[in-house]
Design an enzyme around this catalytic site. Structure first.
Site, PDB file in Angstrom:
ATOM      1  CE  LYS A 110      -1.021 -13.021   2.622  1.00 12.20           C
ATOM      2  NZ  LYS A 110       0.186 -12.289   3.047  1.00 12.20           N
ATOM      3  CE  LYS A 113      -6.154  -4.243  -1.198  1.00 18.13           C
ATOM      4  NZ  LYS A 113      -4.742  -3.833  -1.050  1.00 18.13           N
ATOM      5  CE  LYS A 166      -0.213  -2.530   4.217  1.00 18.68           C
ATOM      6  NZ  LYS A 166      -0.615  -3.034   2.899  1.00 18.68           N
ATOM      7  CB  THR A 190       0.837  -5.478  -6.791  1.00 24.40           C
ATOM      8  OG1 THR A 190       1.074  -6.253  -5.615  1.00 24.40           O
ATOM      9  CG2 THR A 190      -0.030  -4.289  -6.463  1.00 24.40           C
ATOM     10  CG  ASN A 213       6.635  -4.843  -6.393  1.00 26.88           C
ATOM     11  OD1 ASN A 213       5.574  -4.885  -7.006  1.00 26.88           O
ATOM     12  ND2 ASN A 213       7.286  -5.932  -6.055  1.00 26.88           N
ATOM     13  CB  SER A 232       0.060 -13.038  -0.796  1.00 23.04           C
ATOM     14  OG  SER A 232       1.187 -12.201  -0.806  1.00 23.04           O
TER      15      SER A 232
HETATM   16  P1  NAD Z   1       7.938   0.440  -3.221  1.00 23.66           P
HETATM   17  O1  NAD Z   1       8.602   0.794  -1.959  1.00 23.66           O
HETATM   18  O2  NAD Z   1       8.495  -0.649  -4.045  1.00 23.66           O
HETATM   19  O3  NAD Z   1       7.810   1.737  -4.161  1.00 23.66           O
HETATM   20  C1  NAD Z   1       7.245   2.926  -3.734  1.00 23.66           C
HETATM   21  C2  NAD Z   1       7.555   3.975  -4.795  1.00 23.66           C
HETATM   22  O4  NAD Z   1       6.850   5.173  -4.480  1.00 23.66           O
HETATM   23  C3  NAD Z   1       9.033   4.350  -4.865  1.00 23.66           C
HETATM   24  O5  NAD Z   1       9.388   4.522  -6.219  1.00 23.66           O
HETATM   25  C4  NAD Z   1       9.089   5.698  -4.150  1.00 23.66           C
HETATM   26  O6  NAD Z   1      10.143   6.522  -4.586  1.00 23.66           O
HETATM   27  C5  NAD Z   1       7.747   6.270  -4.553  1.00 23.66           C
HETATM   28  N1  NAD Z   1       7.281   7.329  -3.671  1.00 23.66           N
HETATM   29  C6  NAD Z   1       7.319   7.378  -2.326  1.00 23.66           C
HETATM   30  N2  NAD Z   1       6.823   8.556  -1.909  1.00 23.66           N
HETATM   31  C7  NAD Z   1       6.449   9.248  -3.024  1.00 23.66           C
HETATM   32  C8  NAD Z   1       5.871  10.505  -3.263  1.00 23.66           C
HETATM   33  N3  NAD Z   1       5.594  11.330  -2.251  1.00 23.66           N
HETATM   34  N4  NAD Z   1       5.629  10.866  -4.535  1.00 23.66           N
HETATM   35  C9  NAD Z   1       5.933  10.034  -5.552  1.00 23.66           C
HETATM   36  N5  NAD Z   1       6.478   8.842  -5.400  1.00 23.66           N
HETATM   37  C10 NAD Z   1       6.733   8.457  -4.152  1.00 23.66           C
HETATM   38  O7  NAD Z   1       6.407   0.152  -2.819  1.00 23.66           O
HETATM   39  P2  NAD Z   1       5.323  -0.681  -3.628  1.00 23.66           P
HETATM   40  O8  NAD Z   1       5.338  -2.047  -3.079  1.00 23.66           O
HETATM   41  O9  NAD Z   1       5.483  -0.435  -5.083  1.00 23.66           O
HETATM   42  O10 NAD Z   1       3.991   0.011  -3.092  1.00 23.66           O
HETATM   43  C11 NAD Z   1       3.438   1.184  -3.709  1.00 23.66           C
HETATM   44  C12 NAD Z   1       1.966   1.287  -3.341  1.00 23.66           C
HETATM   45  O11 NAD Z   1       1.314   0.093  -3.757  1.00 23.66           O
HETATM   46  C13 NAD Z   1       1.691   1.418  -1.839  1.00 23.66           C
HETATM   47  O12 NAD Z   1       0.563   2.223  -1.636  1.00 23.66           O
HETATM   48  C14 NAD Z   1       1.375  -0.016  -1.422  1.00 23.66           C
HETATM   49  O13 NAD Z   1       0.576  -0.065  -0.257  1.00 23.66           O
HETATM   50  C15 NAD Z   1       0.623  -0.463  -2.656  1.00 23.66           C
HETATM   51  N6  NAD Z   1       0.566  -1.918  -2.777  1.00 23.66           N
HETATM   52  C16 NAD Z   1       1.704  -2.660  -2.949  1.00 23.66           C
HETATM   53  C17 NAD Z   1       1.606  -4.050  -3.023  1.00 23.66           C
HETATM   54  C18 NAD Z   1       2.815  -4.918  -3.260  1.00 23.66           C
HETATM   55  O14 NAD Z   1       2.631  -6.146  -3.399  1.00 23.66           O
HETATM   56  N7  NAD Z   1       4.017  -4.394  -3.357  1.00 23.66           N
HETATM   57  C19 NAD Z   1       0.351  -4.672  -2.921  1.00 23.66           C
HETATM   58  C20 NAD Z   1      -0.786  -3.884  -2.775  1.00 23.66           C
HETATM   59  C21 NAD Z   1      -0.662  -2.508  -2.704  1.00 23.66           C
END
Ligand code: NAD
Length: 427
Positions: A66, A90, A102, A186, A217, A355
């Site tokens: 997953k 995790k 992934k 999350t 997100n 999920s």
């Molecule tokens: P997203 O694409 O919705 O948002 C990412 C955000 O990070 C955006 O606002 C972007 O502008 C910002 N960003 C990108 N590069 C950057 C930088 N260099 N400095 C500052 N900000 C920056 O992605 P998300 O889903 O919110 O995921 C964010 C993190 O959370 C990732 O590491 C992802 O692996 C982790 N995560 C997300 C989920 C999920 O369900 N969405 C679950 C587990 C972990």
């Protein structure tokens, strides 16, 4: 140190604390399968571009693999291996019947129009069709992929399968078999843990200052949930930079309005219909990370706190909402200084937990209320957190080491149930 090296170093750091076989270590240290493909996309201007796509299964001893799909220019097979590694631990930590996977595409999605993004999303599924599936590997959203992308992808999967298979991907739109509560899951998982920790400290939300890096997100939703509880959100940022307040709290929804209107994370002032950013309050991502706050929440990308800036980090607690935002070396430095780090494999597990709920609902065709999703998520997150605190106390380690001890034990039990060297050597 790459994120993969960091993840391996974190696993290695608990090696002498638990008794498992060398073979099991070898299995846990090595991805089971890594696949790289080229995905053709016919651009709107008529040209054909090829994008590199990746999918990695790290380990599937506890169940189907997953993990999310990321669209980002810096995606590589090594990054996917590191993120799949984290997913394995995790899912084990949260007691889910899943292994770790992934994937991603090396692309800047901002350079694609909607038709091209649609074609790339379907192309990803066509390329990996035989590598994924509801009982093999179940993808979900990650950086720069969202529920619409998941909707296109599940549709493509079902077209090739010639049957309905909503459990093939999670994070789908509600109308395509998604779960209530998946959108902010999350962030919500981390929110339950933060509230519990703040309660244990004997503090009230308005006494706690918080800075969040990343306003997608995960970052937007955590800021919103905490703000609604009365926590003081003193800084927010995205890839272009951020904003801070030295008075009360930023209002996440107002900052989201500004982001949508101005394209940047900023406080906004408007004169009649003309709006502009409040420039005095603008800060860089580097400055945000170094702010003197009670809780820092990196919610963007990996390796944001490393040996270059760790000495300047002033936060008392760091909650890793992003995957791998602290390098292994920087983590040791923070731990030595007594900074509490809530590790990614716990802090951001809410997404994979919901999920899992979505997948269960798809398999039974019985859909849950939002109250049930929230209650079951809260319970799983808090059980895992208190379990970790017990391990932390027994082994006298930090929360990250405790998380790896707990999750590795469960994985090892499953791997070793098939027999170890000692078993096969015995007459
Ligand atoms: P997203 O694409 O919705 O948002 C990412 C955000 O990070 C955006 O606002 C972007 O502008 C910002 N960003 C990108 N590069 C950057 C930088 N260099 N400095 C500052 N900000 C920056 O992605 P998300 O889903 O919110 O995921 C964010 C993190 O959370 C990732 O590491 C992802 O692996 C982790 N995560 C997300 C989920 C999920 O369900 N969405 C679950 C587990 C972990």
């Amino acid at each position: 140190m790459s994120m993969l090296e960091s993840a391996r170093a974190q696993l290695d750091s608990i090696r002498d604390r638990i008794d498992i076989s060398d073979e099991t270590w070898k299995i846990l240290d090595t991805p089971k399968a890594s696949l790289e493909v080229s995905i053709p996309v016919r651009r709107t201007n008529g040209s054909l571009d090829l994008y590199k796509g990746y999918r990695v299964h790290h380990n599937d001893s506890l169940g189907p693999a997953k993990g999310g799909i990321r669209f980002h220019p810096s995606v590589t097979i090594v990054e996917a291996q590191a993120l799949a590694f984290l997913m394995t631990f995790k899912c084990s930590l949260l007691g889910l019947p899943y292994g770790g996977a992934k994937g991603g595409v090396q692309v800047d999605p901002k350079e694609l129009d909607k038709h091209e993004l649609h074609s790339l999303s379907r192309g990803y599924i066509s390329a990996f069709y035989n590598f994924i599936g509801p009982d093999i590997d179940i993808p979900a959203p990650d950086v720069y992929t969202n529920e619409m992308v998941m909707g296109w992808m599940v549709d493509q999967y079902e077209k090739i399968a010639r049957s309905k298979a909503p459990g093939a991907l999670t994070g789908k739109p509600l109308s395509r078999g998604g779960s209530l509560g998946r959108d902010d899951a999350t962030a919500r998982g981390a929110y339950y843990i933060i509230c519990e920790m703040v309660k244990e400290m004997g503090k009230k939300p308005p006494e706690v200052t918080i800075a969040v890096q990343g306003f997608g997100n995960a970052g937007y939703n955590i800021a919103k949930l905490l703000f609604m509880d009365g926590f003081k959100i003193v800084a927010l940022s995205d890839s272009k930079g951020g904003t801070f307040t030295s008075s009360d709290s930023l209002i996440p929804d107002a900052i989201m309005d500004a982001k949508q209107q101005l394209g940047i994370v900023a406080e906004m002032y408007c004169e009649q219909s003309i709006c502009d950013a409040v420039e005095e309050n603008i800060i860089s991502n580097e400055e945000l990370l170094e702010m003197d706050v009670d809780i820092l929440i990196p919610a963007a990308i990996e390796n944001q706190i490393n040996m270059d800036n760790v000495d300047r980090i002033k936060a008392r607690m760091i909650v890793e909402l992003a995957n791998g935002p602290i390098s292994a070396e920087a983590h040791i430095a923070l731990s030595d200084r007594g900074v509490t780090v809530v590790p990614d494999i716990l802090a951001n597990a809410g997404g994979v937990v919901v999920s899992y709920f979505e997948w269960l609902q798809n398999r039974s065709s019985y859909y849950w209320s939002i109250e049930r999703v929230h209650e079951e998520l809260r319970e799983r997150m808090l059980v895992a957190y208190h379990d970790l605190k017990g391990v932390q106390k027994r082994h006298d380690v930090d929360l990250r080491a405790a998380a790896y001890i707990r999750s590795t034990r469960r994985l090892a039990a499953s791997i070793e149930a098939g027999g170890t060297k000692e078993f096969f050597e015995r007459k």
